[in-house]
Write a protein that holds these residues in place. Sequence first.
Motif, PDB file in Angstrom:
ATOM      1  N   PHE A 256       0.849  -1.192   0.000  1.00 25.62           N
ATOM      2  CA  PHE A 256       0.000   0.000   0.000  1.00 25.62           C
ATOM      3  C   PHE A 256       0.885   1.244   0.000  1.00 25.62           C
ATOM      4  O   PHE A 256       1.644   1.479   0.939  1.00 25.62           O
ATOM      5  CB  PHE A 256      -0.907   0.008   1.231  1.00 25.62           C
ATOM      6  N   PHE A 257       0.797   2.014  -1.062  1.00 29.10           N
ATOM      7  CA  PHE A 257       1.480   3.301  -1.199  1.00 29.10           C
ATOM      8  C   PHE A 257       0.439   4.371  -1.478  1.00 29.10           C
ATOM      9  O   PHE A 257      -0.576   4.081  -2.118  1.00 29.10           O
ATOM     10  CB  PHE A 257       2.449   3.302  -2.392  1.00 29.10           C
ATOM     11  N   HIS A 258       0.755   5.609  -1.097  1.00 27.35           N
ATOM     12  CA  HIS A 258      -0.144   6.682  -1.518  1.00 27.35           C
ATOM     13  C   HIS A 258      -0.079   6.854  -3.028  1.00 27.35           C
ATOM     14  O   HIS A 258      -1.118   6.937  -3.695  1.00 27.35           O
ATOM     15  CB  HIS A 258       0.215   7.996  -0.836  1.00 27.35           C
ATOM     16  N   ALA A 259       1.127   6.915  -3.596  1.00 21.68           N
ATOM     17  CA  ALA A 259       1.265   7.171  -5.024  1.00 21.68           C
ATOM     18  C   ALA A 259       1.813   5.972  -5.794  1.00 21.68           C
ATOM     19  O   ALA A 259       1.376   5.688  -6.900  1.00 21.68           O
ATOM     20  CB  ALA A 259       2.169   8.385  -5.255  1.00 21.68           C
ATOM     21  N   GLY A 260       2.778   5.270  -5.224  1.00 22.89           N
ATOM     22  CA  GLY A 260       3.408   4.138  -5.917  1.00 22.89           C
ATOM     23  C   GLY A 260       4.913   4.283  -5.913  1.00 22.89           C
ATOM     24  O   GLY A 260       5.443   5.380  -5.726  1.00 22.89           O
ATOM     25  N   ILE A 261       5.600   3.180  -6.120  1.00 23.49           N
ATOM     26  CA  ILE A 261       7.062   3.211  -6.079  1.00 23.49           C
ATOM     27  C   ILE A 261       7.614   2.921  -7.469  1.00 23.49           C
ATOM     28  O   ILE A 261       7.248   1.944  -8.119  1.00 23.49           O
ATOM     29  CB  ILE A 261       7.613   2.214  -5.035  1.00 23.49           C
ATOM     30  N   ARG A 262       8.453   3.793  -7.936  1.00 23.26           N
ATOM     31  CA  ARG A 262       8.925   3.698  -9.317  1.00 23.26           C
ATOM     32  C   ARG A 262       9.880   2.521  -9.494  1.00 23.26           C
ATOM     33  O   ARG A 262      10.500   2.037  -8.546  1.00 23.26           O
ATOM     34  CB  ARG A 262       9.593   4.998  -9.739  1.00 23.26           C
ATOM     35  N   LYS A 263      10.019   2.090 -10.732  1.00 32.10           N
ATOM     36  CA  LYS A 263      10.808   0.895 -11.053  1.00 32.10           C
ATOM     37  C   LYS A 263      12.278   1.029 -10.689  1.00 32.10           C
ATOM     38  O   LYS A 263      12.933   0.033 -10.378  1.00 32.10           O
ATOM     39  CB  LYS A 263      10.675   0.571 -12.543  1.00 32.10           C
ATOM     40  N   ASP A 264      12.813   2.237 -10.730  1.00 26.68           N
ATOM     41  CA  ASP A 264      14.241   2.423 -10.457  1.00 26.68           C
ATOM     42  C   ASP A 264      14.507   2.995  -9.068  1.00 26.68           C
ATOM     43  O   ASP A 264      15.555   3.586  -8.817  1.00 26.68           O
ATOM     44  CB  ASP A 264      14.882   3.324 -11.522  1.00 26.68           C
ATOM     45  N   PHE A 265      13.546   2.808  -8.136  1.00 21.35           N
ATOM     46  CA  PHE A 265      13.802   3.238  -6.768  1.00 21.35           C
ATOM     47  C   PHE A 265      14.973   2.421  -6.224  1.00 21.35           C
ATOM     48  O   PHE A 265      15.029   1.204  -6.426  1.00 21.35           O
ATOM     49  CB  PHE A 265      12.562   3.023  -5.895  1.00 21.35           C
ATOM     50  N   PRO A 266      15.929   3.071  -5.545  1.00 20.27           N
ATOM     51  CA  PRO A 266      17.141   2.368  -5.106  1.00 20.27           C
ATOM     52  C   PRO A 266      16.845   1.075  -4.335  1.00 20.27           C
ATOM     53  O   PRO A 266      16.128   1.085  -3.334  1.00 20.27           O
ATOM     54  CB  PRO A 266      17.820   3.402  -4.203  1.00 20.27           C
ATOM     55  N   GLU A 267      17.400  -0.031  -4.799  1.00 22.98           N
ATOM     56  CA  GLU A 267      17.112  -1.338  -4.221  1.00 22.98           C
ATOM     57  C   GLU A 267      17.694  -1.513  -2.823  1.00 22.98           C
ATOM     58  O   GLU A 267      17.275  -2.400  -2.090  1.00 22.98           O
ATOM     59  CB  GLU A 267      17.649  -2.445  -5.141  1.00 22.98           C
ATOM     60  N   LYS A 268      18.634  -0.676  -2.465  1.00 22.43           N
ATOM     61  CA  LYS A 268      19.286  -0.864  -1.162  1.00 22.43           C
ATOM     62  C   LYS A 268      18.363  -0.570   0.013  1.00 22.43           C
ATOM     63  O   LYS A 268      18.672  -0.942   1.143  1.00 22.43           O
ATOM     64  CB  LYS A 268      20.533   0.003  -1.078  1.00 22.43           C
ATOM     65  N   TYR A 269      17.232   0.097  -0.248  1.00 20.30           N
ATOM     66  CA  TYR A 269      16.329   0.463   0.851  1.00 20.30           C
ATOM     67  C   TYR A 269      15.211  -0.562   1.018  1.00 20.30           C
ATOM     68  O   TYR A 269      14.472  -0.855   0.067  1.00 20.30           O
ATOM     69  CB  TYR A 269      15.709   1.831   0.605  1.00 20.30           C
ATOM     70  N   SER A 270      15.079  -1.092   2.218  1.00 14.76           N
ATOM     71  CA  SER A 270      13.947  -1.948   2.542  1.00 14.76           C
ATOM     72  C   SER A 270      12.715  -1.077   2.752  1.00 14.76           C
ATOM     73  O   SER A 270      12.814   0.156   2.848  1.00 14.76           O
ATOM     74  CB  SER A 270      14.238  -2.747   3.810  1.00 14.76           C
ATOM     75  N   LEU A 271      11.540  -1.701   2.857  1.00 13.62           N
ATOM     76  CA  LEU A 271      10.319  -0.937   3.118  1.00 13.62           C
ATOM     77  C   LEU A 271      10.422  -0.182   4.434  1.00 13.62           C
ATOM     78  O   LEU A 271      10.011   0.982   4.532  1.00 13.62           O
ATOM     79  CB  LEU A 271       9.109  -1.871   3.145  1.00 13.62           C
ATOM     80  N   LYS A 272      10.974  -0.819   5.445  1.00 15.90           N
ATOM     81  CA  LYS A 272      11.140  -0.156   6.740  1.00 15.90           C
ATOM     82  C   LYS A 272      12.070   1.041   6.624  1.00 15.90           C
ATOM     83  O   LYS A 272      11.823   2.100   7.217  1.00 15.90           O
ATOM     84  CB  LYS A 272      11.671  -1.128   7.788  1.00 15.90           C
ATOM     85  N   GLU A 273      13.135   0.898   5.862  1.00 15.52           N
ATOM     86  CA  GLU A 273      14.074   2.013   5.695  1.00 15.52           C
ATOM     87  C   GLU A 273      13.436   3.160   4.915  1.00 15.52           C
ATOM     88  O   GLU A 273      13.733   4.331   5.179  1.00 15.52           O
ATOM     89  CB  GLU A 273      15.344   1.513   5.011  1.00 15.52           C
ATOM     90  N   ILE A 274      12.566   2.835   3.975  1.00 15.69           N
ATOM     91  CA  ILE A 274      11.827   3.891   3.275  1.00 15.69           C
ATOM     92  C   ILE A 274      10.988   4.679   4.277  1.00 15.69           C
ATOM     93  O   ILE A 274      10.994   5.916   4.291  1.00 15.69           O
ATOM     94  CB  ILE A 274      10.931   3.293   2.172  1.00 15.69           C
ATOM     95  N   ASN A 275      10.290   3.966   5.149  1.00 12.63           N
ATOM     96  CA  ASN A 275       9.468   4.631   6.162  1.00 12.63           C
ATOM     97  C   ASN A 275      10.301   5.465   7.122  1.00 12.63           C
ATOM     98  O   ASN A 275       9.940   6.604   7.454  1.00 12.63           O
ATOM     99  CB  ASN A 275       8.653   3.594   6.943  1.00 12.63           C
ATOM    100  N   ASP A 276      11.408   4.911   7.580  1.00  7.74           N
ATOM    101  CA  ASP A 276      12.284   5.645   8.503  1.00  7.74           C
ATOM    102  C   ASP A 276      12.754   6.948   7.876  1.00  7.74           C
ATOM    103  O   ASP A 276      12.795   7.996   8.537  1.00  7.74           O
ATOM    104  CB  ASP A 276      13.496   4.791   8.890  1.00  7.74           C
TER     105      ASP A 276
END
Length: 387
Positions: A256-276
Amino acid sequence: MKLKKTLLFLIFAIILYLGIGALLLYTETIQRLYIFPGWSIKHGNTDEDNSTVNSDGPIIIYDNAKILSYQIFPKDTLFITSKVEINKQDTLTCYVDETKDTFKFQLKDTLLIEPTEYSLPNKMLVISDIEGNFKGFKSILLGNKIIDNQLNWTFGNNHLVLVGDFFDRGLNITECLWLIYKLEKEAEKQGGKVHFILGNHEIMNLKGELKYVRDKYHENADTLKLDYEKWYTNNTELGRWLRTKNGVEKIGDFLFFHAGIRKDFPEKYSLKEINDNIRKTIDTNFEKSKKRDDIFIGNESPLWYRGIAKEDENQKDIEKTLTKYKASKMIIGHTIFDQIQFLYHQKVIAIDLEHKENSDKGKMFALWFEKNDFKITDQNGTKTALK
């Protein structure tokens, strides 16, 4: 001669104030320039508006050892203001002028950062972009037995998922937020859950970017003698509460995203790290260009990105993103569609609609999940197939 110099100085000061103000408006550094008390010029891109002072609050502010509650109440054909010191255990009242509802709640003992991932419940109601439309929000909750007529949680151990943008454009934002706050506490007592996922408009208000804030809130702020910029800072209850929320959540194997996550979003970030990192940016000061390019809250971030909704990506891009996060589907809001619908061969569900226009016609629609199947539900709880 002295009077003439004084007048010239005043004229020069006014011209300077207006000139600098016009420049700040043009660059969107400010959203309105006050000329006289209660009268201002808005930025040209600000929505047309004729809203004015109305009931609002409570706005709860922590002032050292004190807890202050600011509120505007209706009285006959007028309004009265209230500023009182309260205790943590006090019962608070929220009045909704549009629907004439009143509900009571208490402040939470603690506010904790929300988990990023959850087990899949039996049922979910999912909706986004309510934008202060209390009437429409209430109707979809009531019609689907999420709440009763007294606005109490009746959804048991099931989940209500709110996918961002409950701020701006509407006139009952505070009331919507307090209802969610109240239901969240009630749901947890029954083993259920209310998910409040941050959208771009939540972040804008938390960061003091007020381009889309209605006049009502500026005039209420003037009436309460409490700048609107202070309503959601980190020394307010709603500000603290919103700072515990996520920008993405995974429920079962659904993203669940408000807008969506693009295909080239950096892979090094986990979902939790995105939230942090999204939460970290809330109280970080950015230059305008750097904020625009920030991967967590900028134009291409999960809070703003429209590429998926506009179908700029291809099927392989979407499936690769889902595989990366071990998900089967992505649910997004932010971009308005004519109806809730599947995209990318049922890998994405787009749920943002013209809720205000619909509710003015007595209609509301949301996404319903039950028995591992998604459907569209309306304000009467009638379910129809999702296409």
